[in-house]
Design a protein around this motif. Sequence first.
Motif, PDB file in Angstrom:
ATOM      1  N   ASN A  69      39.647  47.385  44.692  1.00 29.36           N
ATOM      2  CA  ASN A  69      40.833  46.715  44.268  1.00 29.36           C
ATOM      3  C   ASN A  69      41.379  45.755  44.993  1.00 29.36           C
ATOM      4  OD1 ASN A  69      40.448  48.829  42.071  1.00 29.36           O
ATOM      5  ND2 ASN A  69      42.488  48.316  41.652  1.00 29.36           N
ATOM      6  N   THR A 104      44.425  43.263  38.175  1.00 27.79           N
ATOM      7  CA  THR A 104      43.280  43.451  37.724  1.00 27.79           C
ATOM      8  C   THR A 104      42.556  41.968  37.425  1.00 27.79           C
ATOM      9  OG1 THR A 104      43.970  45.594  36.561  1.00 27.79           O
ATOM     10  CG2 THR A 104      42.126  44.410  35.396  1.00 27.79           C
ATOM     11  N   LEU A 129      35.903  49.032  34.427  1.00 29.29           N
ATOM     12  CA  LEU A 129      37.237  49.146  34.270  1.00 29.29           C
ATOM     13  C   LEU A 129      37.574  50.576  33.981  1.00 29.29           C
ATOM     14  CD1 LEU A 129      38.637  46.305  31.805  1.00 29.29           C
ATOM     15  CD2 LEU A 129      38.781  46.413  34.317  1.00 29.29           C
TER      16      LEU A 129
END
Length: 384
Positions: A69, A104, A129
């Motif tokens: 991330n 994201t 995801l």
Amino acid sequence: MELVIKNARVYHNHRFEDREVLIQNGTIAQVAPRVDAPAGYQVLDLGGKRLVPGFIDVHTHGGAGVDVNAATADQLNNTIGKFFASQGTTGWLASVLTDTPEQTLWCIEQIKQAKAQTGDHAQLLGVHLEGPFLASEYKGAMPEHLLQKGNAELFRRYAKAAEGSIKYMTVSPEVEGVPDMIRQIAGEVVVAIGHSGADYDTAMACIDAGAASATHTFNAMKLLHQHFPAIMGAVLETDVYCEAICDGRHLHPGTVRFLIKCKGLDRVVAITDSIMAAGLPDGNYKLGVNDVVVEDGDAKLASNGTRAGSTLTTGQALKNLVKFTGRPVEEVLPLLTENPADLLKMGNRKGRIRPGWDADLVVLDEDLTVIRTLVGGRTVFEKA
């Protein structure tokens, strides 16, 4: 890369055979008892060692000190990807934990850039995801305030930005709007169900709508009751693939054996669900926005002690599968090779040693330790 691999015990048709392999332009051109090396081709003599398809990890959040991330394109390939290659991983999906839409989209852009690069690292195959359409009761390490109802338009916003790079997505069946969303998008992405306390009928409706897999089966999931089989009963009964974290912590060895007996060897996908701590000592790490403490290799949220991913590698997962099941390595290899390839609809070019398939290969010694990894016929790791 033009190469002939000689003196190898090649994993071919689910058994080891004395074969030689011809590689042209990154693709397997020939698998035969004898291959004559054309002029100018490199020759790799394996000295009788085993040659197997490269491992594919469909669910990982990082390793070697980098969290997906927060990873740049360079870190995805040259830190995480290099480390994964040393463990026999030739292809992987970057699992993006539930985050803000802005973060994201940033992650998707980095993954898209990394995917386009080649080098001495495992190949980044795309995006997984994990959220944000997940149930708060089974959120695990997901930040609750960022969880959302099913929303096909948000998925399509991500998919448009990804330009085909989103290969896999985890959703929770009981979340409002998710069953309808699955019906809308199942033709556009491989959908997994998990992080869920869904009842049997709801889970079955999502499988009927196109869900093809179960995320880290048994973990962050409502367990089986004889009167209420729940999501677990649905995924065990049907033909969906079941992810399994075979680290001995997330699943007892008996549970691994039970899962394989229920599903068969062709429907279990071994994953690592690794975090940035994989390959590193105990200490304090991150998983998305979460603080994680690793003690004795076991990763848990600092806030409440919930298990948060693993420090497992694919190379260790293979050894664990052999140890846990008592089966020969040739029986459990598909859990790391052809099953994930088939799940991702890449089984026509990855996961097997066949003419026409990508030359993504791993050389194992007698102890099943990875000693060489090839991606597209090019050595990207060699054990010193």
